[in-house]
Design a protein around this motif. Sequence first.
Motif, mmCIF file in Angstrom:
data_model
loop_
_atom_site.group_PDB
_atom_site.id
_atom_site.type_symbol
_atom_site.label_atom_id
_atom_site.label_comp_id
_atom_site.label_asym_id
_atom_site.label_seq_id
_atom_site.Cartn_x
_atom_site.Cartn_y
_atom_site.Cartn_z
ATOM 1 N N LEU A 16 0.621 -1.253 -0.077
ATOM 2 C CA LEU A 16 0.004 0.129 0.071
ATOM 3 C C LEU A 16 0.932 1.317 0.079
ATOM 4 O O LEU A 16 0.529 2.347 -0.440
ATOM 5 N N SER A 17 2.194 1.141 0.359
ATOM 6 C CA SER A 17 3.042 2.290 0.543
ATOM 7 C C SER A 17 4.071 2.033 -0.473
ATOM 8 O O SER A 17 4.873 0.916 -0.516
ATOM 9 N N LEU A 50 -5.484 -8.210 3.105
ATOM 10 C CA LEU A 50 -4.597 -7.337 3.781
ATOM 11 C C LEU A 50 -4.007 -7.906 4.951
ATOM 12 O O LEU A 50 -4.932 -8.275 5.871
ATOM 13 N N GLY A 53 -2.088 -4.053 6.861
ATOM 14 C CA GLY A 53 -1.867 -2.923 5.772
ATOM 15 C C GLY A 53 -1.549 -3.331 4.450
ATOM 16 O O GLY A 53 -1.349 -2.323 3.560
ATOM 17 N N LEU A 200 -7.376 8.926 2.056
ATOM 18 C CA LEU A 200 -6.863 7.383 1.721
ATOM 19 C C LEU A 200 -6.381 7.336 0.722
ATOM 20 O O LEU A 200 -5.929 6.006 0.183
ATOM 21 N N ARG A 226 -9.468 -3.173 -4.305
ATOM 22 C CA ARG A 226 -8.298 -2.523 -3.490
ATOM 23 C C ARG A 226 -8.816 -1.310 -2.516
ATOM 24 O O ARG A 226 -8.354 -1.286 -1.461
ATOM 25 N N ASP A 227 -9.446 -0.435 -3.331
ATOM 26 C CA ASP A 227 -10.043 0.592 -2.421
ATOM 27 C C ASP A 227 -11.076 0.226 -1.278
ATOM 28 O O ASP A 227 -11.032 0.804 0.002
ATOM 29 N N THR A 230 -9.039 -0.539 1.396
ATOM 30 C CA THR A 230 -8.330 0.161 2.070
ATOM 31 C C THR A 230 -9.146 0.971 2.984
ATOM 32 O O THR A 230 -8.906 1.233 4.054
ATOM 33 N N GLU A 233 -9.040 -1.016 5.862
ATOM 34 C CA GLU A 233 -7.731 -1.057 6.720
ATOM 35 C C GLU A 233 -7.619 0.091 7.667
ATOM 36 O O GLU A 233 -7.229 0.168 8.755
ATOM 37 N N TYR A 241 -4.862 6.040 9.236
ATOM 38 C CA TYR A 241 -4.341 5.332 8.064
ATOM 39 C C TYR A 241 -3.053 5.792 7.637
ATOM 40 O O TYR A 241 -2.979 7.084 7.612
ATOM 41 N N ARG A 242 -2.081 5.149 7.794
ATOM 42 C CA ARG A 242 -0.666 5.553 7.364
ATOM 43 C C ARG A 242 -0.353 7.002 8.559
ATOM 44 O O ARG A 242 0.420 7.746 7.993
#
Length: 340
Positions: A16-17, A50, A53, A200, A226-227, A230, A233, A241-242
């Motif tokens: 994700l990153s 996931l 994350g 996000l 995927r979103d 997210t 997550e 988130y992050r």
Amino acid sequence: MVSVKAFTIAVCAVVLSAAAPAPPIDPAIAKALAAFEHDEHPDLRGIVVLRDGRVVAERYYNGEKASTLHDIRSAGKSITALLVGIAIDRGKIQGVADTVATYWPEAKGSAIGDVTITDVLTMRSGLAAFDEDVASPGNEDKLDAAPDPLVFLRSIPRADPPGSRYRYNSVTAYTAGVVVAKAAGQSMADFARASLFLPLGIRRWEWASDAAGYTKGQGNLSLTTRDFATIGEMVRGEGLYRGRRIVSAEWIRNALAPKVGIADSDPYAEGYGYFWYSKVQQINGKPVPVSFASGNGGNKIYVIPSHHMVVAVTSSAYGRGYGQRRSEAILKAILATDRP
């Protein structure tokens, strides 16, 4: 041998990153996803798993791609609940004890007007709204067909005292979206773009509006799988988130906490919070608490804190009971491979 005749498949480890190293594919989970390639119904679309994350398994079926926007149906209600929380965090809504008419004065005197936001979010509005009964005054098809949905909503009579009975229906969730729009002074889709989706990293999405121009808080939100994951997550992170605070932890805990027992009416859930469901699954002889968003056809975000895991499932089995059964089977198959 992987078939290519009716679906596109992607099983990969996606970070994700972009700055972080790629995690390995989890072979046991990948194998579990591959088994659903042979499902007899050709309407499963995508699964993203996931852990902490990071995407550890991902697969698409029946022509779906990672970039495909998919209508998650009533799982959009759970996103509406997140937006109510963000509006409260920002002081646009004072609290869930407020009534609908506090933010929508025109509703005063109607059956919906003096219903609290709590009773809206827990499907206890008391409205005479039965989505399974086409003759019901508040049937969702009548809402969709109404030339002025707000006038229609105000016309629905009361069947029960607010707060006294759980009755799942779309007009109650639509009400939550109207409250967010009125309180925020903009469409709920625009509010979602700035306060939820862009933070996000979600840049491609569609959310339908009605004849009055109001975002459909009851559903009709389209996201990539995927979103979809997210969002789960962020919920698993209790609003973080992050490292960025999206929703308060207090709101996430309240939204997921069961307020109503629904096991008697729903074979796939035991509790209902603020448009979010919960159930304790028995996996390998052990209880595993799961919170989830749920949409017609088997569209799911499963949040499993004890496994540090989120599972997103997209499916087009709309109106078909096997869609929900299949998604629960997918969840169980994934959890059976995992050791927290």
